[in-house]
Motif scaffolding. Structure first.
Motif, PDB file in Angstrom:
ATOM      1  N   THR A  15       0.887  -1.124   0.014  1.00  0.00           N
ATOM      2  CA  THR A  15       0.001  -0.070  -0.096  1.00  0.00           C
ATOM      3  C   THR A  15       0.771   1.144  -0.101  1.00  0.00           C
ATOM      4  O   THR A  15       2.033   1.242   0.258  1.00  0.00           O
ATOM      5  CB  THR A  15      -0.915  -0.191   1.289  1.00  0.00           C
ATOM      6  OG1 THR A  15       0.008  -0.036   2.399  1.00  0.00           O
ATOM      7  CG2 THR A  15      -1.972  -1.125   1.251  1.00  0.00           C
ATOM      8  N   ALA A  16       0.310   2.177  -0.311  1.00  0.00           N
ATOM      9  CA  ALA A  16       1.136   3.626  -0.234  1.00  0.00           C
ATOM     10  C   ALA A  16       1.682   4.073   1.110  1.00  0.00           C
ATOM     11  O   ALA A  16       2.596   4.757   1.008  1.00  0.00           O
ATOM     12  CB  ALA A  16       0.032   4.723  -0.750  1.00  0.00           C
ATOM     13  N   ASN A  17       1.147   3.589   2.122  1.00  0.00           N
ATOM     14  CA  ASN A  17       1.551   3.835   3.302  1.00  0.00           C
ATOM     15  C   ASN A  17       2.513   2.748   4.101  1.00  0.00           C
ATOM     16  O   ASN A  17       3.203   3.206   5.029  1.00  0.00           O
ATOM     17  CB  ASN A  17       0.417   4.023   4.284  1.00  0.00           C
ATOM     18  CG  ASN A  17      -0.295   2.707   4.670  1.00  0.00           C
ATOM     19  OD1 ASN A  17       0.174   1.694   3.980  1.00  0.00           O
ATOM     20  ND2 ASN A  17      -1.209   2.685   5.697  1.00  0.00           N
ATOM     21  N   ALA A  18       3.165   1.874   2.934  1.00  0.00           N
ATOM     22  CA  ALA A  18       4.254   1.258   3.394  1.00  0.00           C
ATOM     23  C   ALA A  18       5.510   2.229   3.518  1.00  0.00           C
ATOM     24  O   ALA A  18       5.424   3.157   2.433  1.00  0.00           O
ATOM     25  CB  ALA A  18       4.456   0.077   2.449  1.00  0.00           C
ATOM     26  N   THR A  19       6.381   1.540   4.214  1.00  0.00           N
ATOM     27  CA  THR A  19       7.747   2.542   4.372  1.00  0.00           C
ATOM     28  C   THR A  19       8.698   2.143   3.160  1.00  0.00           C
ATOM     29  O   THR A  19       8.485   0.903   2.609  1.00  0.00           O
ATOM     30  CB  THR A  19       8.360   2.383   5.698  1.00  0.00           C
ATOM     31  OG1 THR A  19       8.889   0.890   5.851  1.00  0.00           O
ATOM     32  CG2 THR A  19       7.566   2.988   6.791  1.00  0.00           C
TER      33      THR A  19
END
Length: 61
Positions: A15-19
């Motif tokens: 997802t886009a909020n993964a680091t």
């Protein structure tokens, strides 16, 4: 030849909020060079190994 013949049936995604560290570890562990980024079941981008190298600190630092 059709694109569907070359597609992966169930690709691994993040997802886009993964680091950046999550993406890097996932790509290194599974030996991926590209990783699709998905939000709400829709493709929002693709991150590559080159993208990660550009934002990661140099080994010399």
């Amino acid at each position: 030849m059709f694109v569907s013949n070359r597609m992966t049936a169930n690709p691994f995604t993040l997802t886009a909020n993964a680091t950046v560290a999550d993406a890097s570890e996932t790509m290194r562990t599974h030996k991926f060079r590209r990783l699709p980024i998905v939000e709400n079941g829709k493709l929002v981008g693709i991150i590559t190994d080159r993208d990660l190298r550009e934002v990661s600190p140099s080994p010399a630092t």
